[in-house]
Design a protein around this motif. Structure first.
Motif, mmCIF file in Angstrom:
data_model
loop_
_atom_site.group_PDB
_atom_site.id
_atom_site.type_symbol
_atom_site.label_atom_id
_atom_site.label_comp_id
_atom_site.label_asym_id
_atom_site.label_seq_id
_atom_site.Cartn_x
_atom_site.Cartn_y
_atom_site.Cartn_z
ATOM 1 N N GLN A 189 0.825 -1.205 0.000
ATOM 2 C CA GLN A 189 0.000 0.000 0.000
ATOM 3 C C GLN A 189 0.861 1.257 0.000
ATOM 4 O O GLN A 189 0.541 2.237 -0.696
ATOM 5 N N ILE A 190 1.947 1.224 0.775
ATOM 6 C CA ILE A 190 2.855 2.370 0.799
ATOM 7 C C ILE A 190 3.471 2.590 -0.582
ATOM 8 O O ILE A 190 3.543 3.726 -1.094
ATOM 9 N N ASP A 191 3.928 1.455 -1.186
ATOM 10 C CA ASP A 191 4.539 1.564 -2.512
ATOM 11 C C ASP A 191 3.532 2.094 -3.526
ATOM 12 O O ASP A 191 3.870 2.939 -4.369
ATOM 13 N N ALA A 192 2.301 1.572 -3.438
ATOM 14 C CA ALA A 192 1.274 2.039 -4.372
ATOM 15 C C ALA A 192 0.990 3.516 -4.163
ATOM 16 O O ALA A 192 0.824 4.281 -5.132
ATOM 17 N N SER A 193 0.948 3.918 -2.882
ATOM 18 C CA SER A 193 0.707 5.328 -2.596
ATOM 19 C C SER A 193 1.848 6.192 -3.118
ATOM 20 O O SER A 193 1.629 7.271 -3.692
ATOM 21 N N LEU A 194 3.092 5.708 -2.915
ATOM 22 C CA LEU A 194 4.244 6.455 -3.418
ATOM 23 C C LEU A 194 4.222 6.538 -4.947
ATOM 24 O O LEU A 194 4.531 7.594 -5.526
ATOM 25 N N ARG A 195 3.850 5.424 -5.575
ATOM 26 C CA ARG A 195 3.771 5.432 -7.039
ATOM 27 C C ARG A 195 2.701 6.404 -7.523
ATOM 28 O O ARG A 195 2.910 7.131 -8.503
ATOM 29 N N ARG A 196 1.562 6.371 -6.827
ATOM 30 C CA ARG A 196 0.512 7.310 -7.209
ATOM 31 C C ARG A 196 0.981 8.748 -7.028
ATOM 32 O O ARG A 196 0.695 9.624 -7.856
ATOM 33 N N GLY A 197 1.711 8.980 -5.932
ATOM 34 C CA GLY A 197 2.247 10.323 -5.705
ATOM 35 C C GLY A 197 3.229 10.727 -6.789
ATOM 36 O O GLY A 197 3.194 11.863 -7.291
ATOM 37 N N GLU A 198 4.120 9.764 -7.143
ATOM 38 C CA GLU A 198 5.083 10.058 -8.210
ATOM 39 C C GLU A 198 4.373 10.282 -9.536
ATOM 40 O O GLU A 198 4.756 11.173 -10.320
ATOM 41 N N ASN A 199 3.340 9.463 -9.772
ATOM 42 C CA ASN A 199 2.596 9.639 -11.026
ATOM 43 C C ASN A 199 1.902 10.993 -11.071
ATOM 44 O O ASN A 199 1.853 11.643 -12.124
ATOM 45 N N ARG A 200 1.370 11.384 -9.911
ATOM 46 C CA ARG A 200 0.717 12.697 -9.884
ATOM 47 C C ARG A 200 1.731 13.815 -10.136
ATOM 48 O O ARG A 200 1.461 14.758 -10.893
ATOM 49 N N LYS A 201 2.894 13.682 -9.474
ATOM 50 C CA LYS A 201 3.921 14.691 -9.700
ATOM 51 C C LYS A 201 4.371 14.703 -11.154
ATOM 52 O O LYS A 201 4.550 15.774 -11.764
ATOM 53 N N ASP A 202 4.593 13.502 -11.705
ATOM 54 C CA ASP A 202 5.043 13.413 -13.096
ATOM 55 C C ASP A 202 3.983 13.966 -14.052
ATOM 56 O O ASP A 202 4.312 14.661 -15.034
ATOM 57 N N ARG A 203 2.739 13.653 -13.730
ATOM 58 C CA ARG A 203 1.663 14.143 -14.598
ATOM 59 C C ARG A 203 1.570 15.666 -14.541
ATOM 60 O O ARG A 203 1.416 16.337 -15.578
ATOM 61 N N LYS A 204 1.685 16.205 -13.334
ATOM 62 C CA LYS A 204 1.642 17.651 -13.207
ATOM 63 C C LYS A 204 2.827 18.305 -13.930
ATOM 64 O O LYS A 204 2.692 19.380 -14.544
ATOM 65 N N ARG A 205 3.986 17.649 -13.831
ATOM 66 C CA ARG A 205 5.154 18.214 -14.512
ATOM 67 C C ARG A 205 4.963 18.231 -16.025
ATOM 68 O O ARG A 205 5.264 19.230 -16.694
ATOM 69 N N TRP A 206 4.420 17.120 -16.567
ATOM 70 C CA TRP A 206 4.205 17.064 -18.016
ATOM 71 C C TRP A 206 3.064 17.994 -18.434
ATOM 72 O O TRP A 206 3.099 18.563 -19.532
ATOM 73 N N GLN A 207 2.087 18.122 -17.553
ATOM 74 C CA GLN A 207 1.036 19.109 -17.856
ATOM 75 C C GLN A 207 1.636 20.504 -17.953
ATOM 76 O O GLN A 207 1.301 21.288 -18.872
ATOM 77 N N SER A 208 2.525 20.819 -17.009
ATOM 78 C CA SER A 208 3.154 22.130 -17.028
ATOM 79 C C SER A 208 4.021 22.311 -18.271
ATOM 80 O O SER A 208 4.007 23.391 -18.920
ATOM 81 N N LEU A 209 4.782 21.274 -18.630
ATOM 82 C CA LEU A 209 5.639 21.363 -19.817
ATOM 83 C C LEU A 209 4.813 21.541 -21.094
ATOM 84 O O LEU A 209 5.149 22.359 -21.970
ATOM 85 N N TRP A 210 3.735 20.764 -21.188
ATOM 86 C CA TRP A 210 2.897 20.842 -22.400
ATOM 87 C C TRP A 210 2.169 22.196 -22.476
ATOM 88 O O TRP A 210 2.086 22.808 -23.562
ATOM 89 N N GLN A 211 1.680 22.647 -21.350
ATOM 90 C CA GLN A 211 1.017 23.949 -21.334
ATOM 91 C C GLN A 211 2.008 25.066 -21.675
ATOM 92 O O GLN A 211 1.664 26.013 -22.421
ATOM 93 N N ASP A 212 3.205 25.004 -21.173
ATOM 94 C CA ASP A 212 4.214 26.025 -21.464
ATOM 95 C C ASP A 212 4.588 25.993 -22.943
ATOM 96 O O ASP A 212 4.788 27.063 -23.569
ATOM 97 N N TYR A 213 4.643 24.799 -23.509
ATOM 98 C CA TYR A 213 4.955 24.652 -24.941
ATOM 99 C C TYR A 213 3.861 25.308 -25.780
ATOM 100 O O TYR A 213 4.162 26.106 -26.699
#
Length: 333
Positions: A189-213
């Protein structure tokens, strides 16, 4: 005279002939059979007498030993341990003593060895009198009813202890298994939560990159429209300073097909809605292919200074997008 003498009588009044008859009846010789009967009767009487004498002697001996033993081992004279020790060595003294004490204790008392093997040296060692008495007493107790019952009870306790040990081990294994399962579940559960957190961070980062582009391209278009409406001369601007390259780093040097494809795929996936129809990646590739066409770039942004290196980069982007688009169409088939 002769007749008178023949008829003479004895003083009792009986004749001579009668006296002879009485003598013959009073003294008779015994026959051979009568002598044999008398001999047998006397022999039997003698044997009975000898047996009675022997029995009386044995009884007297036993009675004497019993009285002596009772006198020696009276409770007010010796302690139980000392009394047992004395009876043990009395039994070891002779067979008669052994028989007597066997009758008292109900089992042999003198047939145990008085040596033992030393566990360190492996040699036979002789017990002291006290050690031997305690050893014999323990062995005799083990053969008694109480000892046998105690041995059965001890075995029963050992079996129950073994069963309890097995139950305890099963409980420990079950508890450990449950703990491991809980720990594994918790870690998962911890690993899944961490993965979800990383995915959220990664998704937000790519959202920011795509929006900036997209934002930078929109600014470039706005600049082109404003420049076309203005009649005043403006400061010369270089396209290389305004253009947004479709790669994660945003730099011209990283423009290759893999980086371009990854950038568009990650950027469009970050904004994808589960209810959205179609493939946003292919839609974005089609639109970007039109945006990056070299002729269209020169037509729209010719008012900007376009150097040769920037133009080569634009051409490289268009060729990569065109290849990606052809692969998409071929797969769709």
């Amino acid at each position: 005279m002769a007749e008178k003498s023949d008829d003479a009588r004895d003083p009792t009044g009986a004749g001579v002939g009668q006296q002879q008859d009485r003598r013959s009846k009073r003294f008779r010789f015994k026959s051979k059979n009568n002598d044999q009967d008398r001999t047998d009767t006397e022999s039997k009487r003698k044997r009975r007498k000898d047996e009675d004498t022997s029995n009386r002697h044995t009884k007297r001996r036993r009675s004497s030993r019993q009285r002596q033993s009772e006198e020696r081992f009276r409770p007010d004279r010796l302690s139980p341990d000392r009394a047992f020790r004395e009876s043990l060595f009395d039994a070891l003294g002779d067979d008669e003593g052994a028989t007597f004490w066997e009758g008292i204790y109900g089992q042999p008392i003198h047939n145990y060895p008085n040596t033992y093997e030393d566990p360190e040296t492996g040699e036979l060692e002789r017990m002291t009198d006290e050690e031997y008495a305690q050893f014999v007493r323990r062995k005799m107790w083990e053969k008694s009813w109480e000892g046998l019952e105690a041995a059965k009870e001890e075995k029963r306790r050992e079996r129950e202890k073994e069963r309890q040990r097995i139950r305890d081990e099963e409980k420990i294994r079950a508890a450990n298994s449950q703990a491991q399962h809980d720990s594994y579940t918790f870690d998962a559960q911890i690993d899944a939560s961490l993965r979800r957190g990383e995915n959220r961070k990664d998704r937000k980062r790519w959202q920011s990159l795509w929006q900036d582009y997209l934002r930078r391209w929109q600014e470039l278009r706005d600049l082109a429209e404003t420049r076309q409406r203005s009649t005043e001369d403006a400061e010369q601007v270089f396209l290389r300073n305004k253009i947004a390259w479709p790669v994660e780093s945003g730099k011209r040097k990283d423009v290759v097909r893999d980086n371009i494809e990854r950038f568009i795929k990650k950027g469009t996936a970050a904004f994808r809605d589960d209810e959205q129809m179609g493939d946003p990646f292919s839609t974005a590739v089609k639109a970007e292919r039109v945006r990056w066409h070299p002729d269209k770039i020169q037509q729209r942004y010719g008012f900007l200074e376009i150097d040769e290196n920037t133009l080569k980069g634009v051409t490289a982007v268009f060729q990569s997008l065109d290849a990606i688009w052809n692969d998409i169409r071929n797969k769709a088939g």
